[in-house]
Design a protein around this motif. Structure first.
Motif, mmCIF file in Angstrom:
data_model
loop_
_atom_site.group_PDB
_atom_site.id
_atom_site.type_symbol
_atom_site.label_atom_id
_atom_site.label_comp_id
_atom_site.label_asym_id
_atom_site.label_seq_id
_atom_site.Cartn_x
_atom_site.Cartn_y
_atom_site.Cartn_z
ATOM 1 N N LEU A 57 0.823 -1.205 0.000
ATOM 2 C CA LEU A 57 0.000 0.000 0.000
ATOM 3 C C LEU A 57 0.861 1.261 0.000
ATOM 4 C CD1 LEU A 57 -2.761 -1.125 2.524
ATOM 5 C CD2 LEU A 57 -3.024 -0.802 0.061
ATOM 6 N N ARG A 58 2.036 1.179 0.647
ATOM 7 C CA ARG A 58 2.962 2.312 0.624
ATOM 8 C C ARG A 58 3.389 2.616 -0.808
ATOM 9 N NH1 ARG A 58 7.431 0.270 2.848
ATOM 10 N NH2 ARG A 58 6.477 0.310 4.914
ATOM 11 N N LEU A 59 3.681 1.543 -1.555
ATOM 12 C CA LEU A 59 4.071 1.729 -2.950
ATOM 13 C C LEU A 59 2.936 2.372 -3.752
ATOM 14 C CD1 LEU A 59 5.988 -0.631 -5.288
ATOM 15 C CD2 LEU A 59 3.784 0.251 -6.020
ATOM 16 N N LEU A 60 1.721 1.877 -3.600
ATOM 17 C CA LEU A 60 0.596 2.434 -4.343
ATOM 18 C C LEU A 60 0.374 3.901 -3.997
ATOM 19 C CD1 LEU A 60 -1.990 -0.497 -4.182
ATOM 20 C CD2 LEU A 60 -0.656 0.250 -6.157
ATOM 21 N N GLY A 61 0.619 4.245 -2.725
ATOM 22 C CA GLY A 61 0.451 5.632 -2.302
ATOM 23 C C GLY A 61 1.486 6.563 -2.893
ATOM 24 N N GLN A 62 2.632 6.029 -3.316
ATOM 25 C CA GLN A 62 3.701 6.845 -3.889
ATOM 26 C C GLN A 62 3.653 6.880 -5.414
ATOM 27 O OE1 GLN A 62 7.377 5.333 -2.283
ATOM 28 N NE2 GLN A 62 6.838 5.827 -0.174
ATOM 29 N N ALA A 63 2.784 6.088 -6.010
ATOM 30 C CA ALA A 63 2.719 6.009 -7.472
ATOM 31 C C ALA A 63 1.874 7.142 -8.042
ATOM 32 C CB ALA A 63 2.127 4.666 -7.896
ATOM 33 N N PRO A 64 2.234 7.676 -9.208
ATOM 34 C CA PRO A 64 1.380 8.657 -9.875
ATOM 35 C C PRO A 64 0.010 8.039 -10.156
ATOM 36 C CG PRO A 64 3.548 8.537 -10.929
ATOM 37 C CD PRO A 64 3.471 7.391 -9.965
ATOM 38 N N PRO A 65 -1.075 8.783 -9.962
ATOM 39 C CA PRO A 65 -2.415 8.236 -10.203
ATOM 40 C C PRO A 65 -2.558 7.643 -11.601
ATOM 41 C CG PRO A 65 -2.564 10.375 -9.127
ATOM 42 C CD PRO A 65 -1.123 10.171 -9.484
ATOM 43 N N GLU A 66 -1.887 8.241 -12.581
ATOM 44 C CA GLU A 66 -1.963 7.746 -13.949
ATOM 45 C C GLU A 66 -1.322 6.367 -14.101
ATOM 46 O OE1 GLU A 66 -1.733 12.184 -13.786
ATOM 47 O OE2 GLU A 66 -0.495 10.536 -13.023
ATOM 48 N N LEU A 67 -0.363 6.071 -13.206
ATOM 49 C CA LEU A 67 0.271 4.758 -13.225
ATOM 50 C C LEU A 67 -0.562 3.726 -12.472
ATOM 51 C CD1 LEU A 67 2.649 2.887 -13.873
ATOM 52 C CD2 LEU A 67 3.792 3.747 -11.806
ATOM 53 N N VAL A 68 -1.176 4.149 -11.379
ATOM 54 C CA VAL A 68 -1.963 3.219 -10.555
ATOM 55 C C VAL A 68 -3.041 2.523 -11.382
ATOM 56 C CG1 VAL A 68 -3.578 3.040 -8.614
ATOM 57 C CG2 VAL A 68 -1.532 4.449 -8.393
ATOM 58 N N ILE A 69 -3.697 3.261 -12.268
ATOM 59 C CA ILE A 69 -4.772 2.656 -13.060
ATOM 60 C C ILE A 69 -4.247 1.656 -14.079
ATOM 61 C CG2 ILE A 69 -6.292 4.648 -12.763
ATOM 62 C CD1 ILE A 69 -5.553 5.566 -15.546
ATOM 63 N N GLN A 70 -2.916 1.622 -14.262
ATOM 64 C CA GLN A 70 -2.328 0.659 -15.190
ATOM 65 C C GLN A 70 -1.721 -0.540 -14.461
ATOM 66 O OE1 GLN A 70 -0.099 2.297 -18.634
ATOM 67 N NE2 GLN A 70 -0.410 4.308 -17.705
ATOM 68 N N ILE A 71 -1.817 -0.558 -13.137
ATOM 69 C CA ILE A 71 -1.297 -1.678 -12.348
ATOM 70 C C ILE A 71 -2.411 -2.700 -12.150
ATOM 71 C CG2 ILE A 71 -0.310 -2.396 -10.140
ATOM 72 C CD1 ILE A 71 0.879 0.408 -9.878
ATOM 73 N N GLY A 72 -2.232 -3.876 -12.719
ATOM 74 C CA GLY A 72 -3.224 -4.937 -12.564
ATOM 75 C C GLY A 72 -3.000 -5.731 -11.292
ATOM 76 N N GLU A 73 -1.743 -6.046 -11.015
ATOM 77 C CA GLU A 73 -1.399 -6.854 -9.840
ATOM 78 C C GLU A 73 -0.093 -6.367 -9.246
ATOM 79 O OE1 GLU A 73 -0.231 -11.502 -8.665
ATOM 80 O OE2 GLU A 73 -1.135 -11.037 -10.619
ATOM 81 N N LEU A 74 -0.019 -6.458 -7.930
ATOM 82 C CA LEU A 74 1.195 -6.105 -7.197
ATOM 83 C C LEU A 74 1.534 -7.290 -6.305
ATOM 84 C CD1 LEU A 74 1.790 -2.718 -5.374
ATOM 85 C CD2 LEU A 74 2.446 -4.889 -4.352
ATOM 86 N N ASN A 75 2.660 -7.938 -6.593
ATOM 87 C CA ASN A 75 3.063 -9.107 -5.809
ATOM 88 C C ASN A 75 4.199 -8.735 -4.874
ATOM 89 O OD1 ASN A 75 5.110 -11.621 -5.600
ATOM 90 N ND2 ASN A 75 2.993 -12.347 -5.637
ATOM 91 N N VAL A 76 4.060 -9.072 -3.604
ATOM 92 C CA VAL A 76 5.108 -8.792 -2.619
ATOM 93 C C VAL A 76 5.509 -10.114 -1.964
ATOM 94 C CG1 VAL A 76 3.318 -8.174 -0.933
ATOM 95 C CG2 VAL A 76 5.686 -7.502 -0.510
ATOM 96 N N ASN A 77 6.830 -10.355 -1.879
ATOM 97 C CA ASN A 77 7.282 -11.620 -1.281
ATOM 98 C C ASN A 77 7.642 -11.428 0.191
ATOM 99 O OD1 ASN A 77 9.872 -10.504 -1.130
ATOM 100 N ND2 ASN A 77 10.655 -11.638 -2.896
#
Length: 241
Positions: free
Chosen positions: A161-181
């Motif tokens: 969620l920290r990563l999503l909060g730092q991403a430009p809104p225009e990029l967030v809508i292009q993120i389908g999945e975020l995998n964290v290990n």
């Protein structure tokens, strides 16, 4: 005689002040200010009926003297309510202004899909995919005992969620999945199907801005169909085809 006149005048003024204060207090407590209408504003995800049920009992109470803290607490029990404010419209209307928690991501669990906000609060459990799409966070396991409205308090979820909060809104809508290990290394999968290897960090802003600039560049879009991955774990991004 003068002191007696002054004492009498003071007594009259005192009695009149007391009577006026008593009359005003009785008027303010009268049915003239009993709540007859409740209006709810600020809703998008929550239905008005849900808030009206939580505020049941306010009608008939005095608009000027009702227990604000108690009513705020009752309404805040709804998992999608972030904060509540009240506006009084004299003589008999109470306006409830709700600020909702908004979904930031989805987490797939064995019994459905969880909506979470940017703070990691569990909002709703969905049995089917929502109409509004959000990035899906994968690679984490959540306790099935946590209920709506509670914070999930998972470090891997917090990192995502920290990563999503730092991403430009225009990029967030292009993120389908975020995998964290397990060691908080993060990989993105764009809606275009491209894998983006970001690695591990606390501050993602520079990498995410560079990623957005890269995928928005005309040179990249011309070759996008053949791109399999973008690797940001090295000093310079590497495009794999």
């Amino acid at each position: 005689m003068e002191p007696k006149k002054m004492n009498t005048s003071f007594l009259y003024v005192t009695v009149l002040t007391i009577l006026l204060s008593l009359g005003l207090a009785l008027f303010l407590r009268s049915n003239a200010f009993a709540v007859q209408r409740v209006s709810v504003q600020g809703l998008n995800l929550i239905t008005e009926n849900e808030i009206l049920k939580l505020s049941d009992g306010i009608q008939g109470q005095n608009l000027l003297l009702f227990d604000r803290k108690a009513l705020e607490y009752k309404i805040s029990l709804h998992p999608l309510v972030k904060s509540v404010q009240f506006q009084k419209k004299l003589p008999q209307t109470l306006v409830i202004q709700v600020t909702e928690r908004t979904p930031a991501a989805l987490v797939v669990v064995p019994k459905g899909v969880l909506e979470v906000d940017s703070e990691g609060t569990f909002l709703r459990r969905l049995e089917s995919w929502p109409k509004s799409d959000y990035p899906v966070i994968s690679g984490i396991e959540l306790s099935d005992t946590v209920g709506p409205g509670q914070n999930l308090a998972n470090p891997l979820l917090t990192a995502a969620l920290r990563l999503l909060g730092q991403a430009p809104p225009e990029l967030v809508i292009q993120i389908g999945e975020l995998n964290v290990n397990a060691i908080e290394q993060i990989t993105l999968f764009l809606t275009s199907g491209v894998e983006v290897r970001l690695g591990q960090a606390n501050d993602w802003a520079d990498k995410l801005q560079a990623l957005y600039q890269l995928i928005s560049d005309n040179g990249y879009t011309s070759i996008q169909q053949g791109v399999r991955y973008i690797d940001f774990t090295a000093a310079k991004p590497v495009i794999g085809r």
